[in-house]
Design a protein around this motif. Structure first.
Motif, PDB file in Angstrom:
ATOM      1  N   LEU A  85       9.546 -27.476 -33.660  1.00 48.53           N
ATOM      2  CA  LEU A  85       8.172 -27.318 -33.296  1.00 48.53           C
ATOM      3  C   LEU A  85       8.016 -25.918 -32.830  1.00 48.53           C
ATOM      4  O   LEU A  85       6.639 -25.504 -33.333  1.00 48.53           O
ATOM      5  CB  LEU A  85       7.875 -28.024 -32.098  1.00 48.53           C
ATOM      6  CG  LEU A  85       6.455 -28.081 -31.215  1.00 48.53           C
ATOM      7  CD1 LEU A  85       5.551 -28.636 -32.261  1.00 48.53           C
ATOM      8  CD2 LEU A  85       6.590 -28.760 -29.976  1.00 48.53           C
ATOM      9  N   LEU A  86       8.560 -25.316 -32.059  1.00 48.82           N
ATOM     10  CA  LEU A  86       8.472 -23.724 -32.104  1.00 48.82           C
ATOM     11  C   LEU A  86       8.593 -22.809 -32.991  1.00 48.82           C
ATOM     12  O   LEU A  86       7.594 -22.117 -33.168  1.00 48.82           O
ATOM     13  CB  LEU A  86       9.371 -23.339 -30.805  1.00 48.82           C
ATOM     14  CG  LEU A  86       9.228 -23.939 -29.403  1.00 48.82           C
ATOM     15  CD1 LEU A  86      10.441 -23.322 -28.439  1.00 48.82           C
ATOM     16  CD2 LEU A  86       7.700 -23.774 -28.528  1.00 48.82           C
ATOM     17  N   ALA A  87       9.472 -23.004 -33.912  1.00 48.76           N
ATOM     18  CA  ALA A  87       9.461 -22.286 -34.978  1.00 48.76           C
ATOM     19  C   ALA A  87       8.430 -22.489 -36.190  1.00 48.76           C
ATOM     20  O   ALA A  87       7.581 -21.734 -36.512  1.00 48.76           O
ATOM     21  CB  ALA A  87      10.766 -22.746 -35.856  1.00 48.76           C
ATOM     22  N   GLY A  88       7.909 -23.741 -36.229  1.00 45.28           N
ATOM     23  CA  GLY A  88       6.771 -24.055 -37.085  1.00 45.28           C
ATOM     24  C   GLY A  88       5.593 -23.538 -36.439  1.00 45.28           C
ATOM     25  O   GLY A  88       4.640 -22.860 -37.156  1.00 45.28           O
ATOM     26  N   TRP A  89       5.158 -23.772 -35.147  1.00 44.59           N
ATOM     27  CA  TRP A  89       3.964 -22.951 -34.412  1.00 44.59           C
ATOM     28  C   TRP A  89       4.164 -21.547 -34.685  1.00 44.59           C
ATOM     29  O   TRP A  89       3.084 -21.011 -35.069  1.00 44.59           O
ATOM     30  CB  TRP A  89       4.146 -23.504 -33.089  1.00 44.59           C
ATOM     31  CG  TRP A  89       3.009 -22.810 -32.258  1.00 44.59           C
ATOM     32  CD1 TRP A  89       1.535 -23.359 -32.184  1.00 44.59           C
ATOM     33  CD2 TRP A  89       3.024 -21.635 -31.587  1.00 44.59           C
ATOM     34  NE1 TRP A  89       0.970 -22.437 -31.283  1.00 44.59           N
ATOM     35  CE2 TRP A  89       1.639 -21.428 -31.050  1.00 44.59           C
ATOM     36  CE3 TRP A  89       3.774 -20.448 -31.499  1.00 44.59           C
ATOM     37  CZ2 TRP A  89       1.485 -20.211 -30.385  1.00 44.59           C
ATOM     38  CZ3 TRP A  89       3.626 -19.136 -30.585  1.00 44.59           C
ATOM     39  CH2 TRP A  89       2.304 -19.197 -29.996  1.00 44.59           C
ATOM     40  N   ALA A  90       5.350 -20.726 -34.632  1.00 41.02           N
ATOM     41  CA  ALA A  90       5.188 -19.433 -34.713  1.00 41.02           C
ATOM     42  C   ALA A  90       4.870 -18.899 -36.118  1.00 41.02           C
ATOM     43  O   ALA A  90       4.053 -18.147 -36.278  1.00 41.02           O
ATOM     44  CB  ALA A  90       6.761 -18.856 -34.106  1.00 41.02           C
ATOM     45  N   ILE A  91       5.650 -19.454 -37.013  1.00 43.16           N
ATOM     46  CA  ILE A  91       5.120 -19.315 -38.381  1.00 43.16           C
ATOM     47  C   ILE A  91       3.599 -19.395 -38.882  1.00 43.16           C
ATOM     48  O   ILE A  91       3.227 -18.510 -39.418  1.00 43.16           O
ATOM     49  CB  ILE A  91       6.082 -20.269 -39.305  1.00 43.16           C
ATOM     50  CG1 ILE A  91       7.587 -19.729 -39.213  1.00 43.16           C
ATOM     51  CG2 ILE A  91       5.744 -19.639 -40.844  1.00 43.16           C
ATOM     52  CD1 ILE A  91       8.568 -20.659 -39.847  1.00 43.16           C
ATOM     53  N   LEU A  92       3.157 -20.564 -38.444  1.00 39.78           N
ATOM     54  CA  LEU A  92       1.989 -20.948 -39.103  1.00 39.78           C
ATOM     55  C   LEU A  92       0.818 -20.121 -38.174  1.00 39.78           C
ATOM     56  O   LEU A  92      -0.230 -19.689 -38.603  1.00 39.78           O
ATOM     57  CB  LEU A  92       1.484 -22.342 -38.813  1.00 39.78           C
ATOM     58  CG  LEU A  92       2.403 -23.166 -39.685  1.00 39.78           C
ATOM     59  CD1 LEU A  92       1.967 -24.864 -39.211  1.00 39.78           C
ATOM     60  CD2 LEU A  92       2.092 -23.099 -41.229  1.00 39.78           C
ATOM     61  N   ALA A  93       1.077 -19.803 -36.934  1.00 40.07           N
ATOM     62  CA  ALA A  93       0.186 -18.935 -36.188  1.00 40.07           C
ATOM     63  C   ALA A  93       0.038 -17.424 -36.460  1.00 40.07           C
ATOM     64  O   ALA A  93      -1.039 -17.075 -36.390  1.00 40.07           O
ATOM     65  CB  ALA A  93       0.402 -18.909 -34.483  1.00 40.07           C
ATOM     66  N   THR A  94       1.310 -17.240 -37.120  1.00 42.00           N
ATOM     67  CA  THR A  94       1.178 -15.821 -37.619  1.00 42.00           C
ATOM     68  C   THR A  94       0.720 -15.624 -38.923  1.00 42.00           C
ATOM     69  O   THR A  94      -0.016 -14.776 -39.456  1.00 42.00           O
ATOM     70  CB  THR A  94       2.753 -15.265 -37.674  1.00 42.00           C
ATOM     71  OG1 THR A  94       3.068 -15.385 -36.303  1.00 42.00           O
ATOM     72  CG2 THR A  94       2.848 -13.952 -38.111  1.00 42.00           C
TER      73      THR A  94
END
Length: 220
Positions: A85-94
Motif C-alpha cells: 500500500l505504501l509503495a504503491g501510494w508513493a509511486i503513484l503520488a510521485t
C-alpha cells in the motif's frame, strides 16, 4: 537428475535447456512478439505448460499444495499488505497522481471481482510455476541457499518483462523473493496468500496503471 512419471531420467543438461526455455525464452518471446492485447492469453498457455511439467515430474506430492493453512505467516501477510500500500501510494503520488485509488474512485464495482478472481486466475497459476515447479523439478540444477531464492525472484521478475516497466521489474523481484522464501519456509498456501494479498492491494491502490496489460507500451 529427476525422473518423470514414466520413470524416464531427465538429465541436468536437458533440465537447464528446459529451464532456460521456460523461464527466459517464453517470457522474452511474449514480451517482444505478441500484441499486448494477447499477453494474458499467452500467460495462460505458459501457465498450463508449467503445470503440465509439474504433473509429469516424478516425486511431487500434490497434497503439499494444501498443507500449511494452519501456519500462515500472518505477520508477513500484514507486513506485505502495508508495504504494498505504501509503495504503491508513493509511486503513484510521485509519477501518476491521477491513478491513485482510481479504481475505487471511478469503478468501485470492479474491485470485488478483482479480489475474487485475481488470486484464482493469476496468483495461483503463477505460484504453481514459480514455486513448486521451480524448486521441485529444477532443484537439482539450482544454486544453494539464498542464491536459489534470488534466482527465483529474478526469473519471476523477468516473467513480467511484458510490461516493459522498471517499476514492475523491481516490485516483482522483491515480491518474488518474499513469495519464494515463504514457500520454502511455510509451504505453498503461504506463498499463494502473500501473492494474492499483494496483488489485490496493488490494484486497490491504483497500480493497475502498471500491471494491466491494456496499458502496455513497448519501447520499440
Amino acid at each position: 537428475m529427476v525422473a518423470d512419471t514414466n520413470g524416464a531420467v531427465v538429465t541436468h543438461r536437458w533440465l537447464r535447456i528446459e529451464f532456460t526455455a521456460l523461464y527466459f525464452g517464453a517470457p522474452l518471446a511474449m514480451a517482444v512478439f505478441l500484441p499486448p492485447g494477447r499477453l494474458f492469453q499467452a500467460l495462460a498457455l505458459f501457465s498450463l505448460a508449467g503445470i503440465a511439467l509439474l504433473y509429469v515430474t516424478g516425486g511431487f506430492q500434490w497434497r503439499t499444495l494444501i498443507r500449511g493453512w494452519r501456519r500462515l505467516p500472518w505477520l508477513e501477510i500484514g507486513g506485505i499488505s502495508l508495504a504494498t500500500l505504501l509503495a504503491g501510494w508513493a509511486i503513484l503520488a510521485t509519477l501518476q497522481p491521477d491513478a491513485l485509488f482510481s479504481l475505487i474512485r471511478q469503478r468501485p464495482e470492479f474491485l470485488p471481482f478483482i479480489w475474487v478472481f485475481y488470486p484464482l486466475l493469476s496468483a495461483l497459476p503463477q505460484e504453481l510455476i514459480f514455486r513448486p515447479l521451480f524448486f521441485h523439478r529444477y532443484g537439482a540444477i539450482l544454486p544453494e541457499g539464498q542464491a536459489a531464492i534470488a534466482l527465483n525472484a529474478a526469473v519471476f521478475a523477468f516473467a513480467h518483462l511484458m510490461y516493459w516497466s522498471l517499476i514492475v521489474a523491481v516490485m516483482t523481484f522483491v515480491g518474488g523473493w518474499i513469495f519464494g522464501r515463504a514457500y520454502l519456509r511455510h509451504g505453498f498456501p503461504s506463498a499463494w496468500v502473500l501473492h494474492a494479498v499483494a496483488g489485490n492491494v496493488l490494484f486497490a491502490v491504483g497500480m493497475g496503471a502498471y500491471f494491466y496489460t491494456g496499458n502496455v507500451v513497448r519501447p520499440f
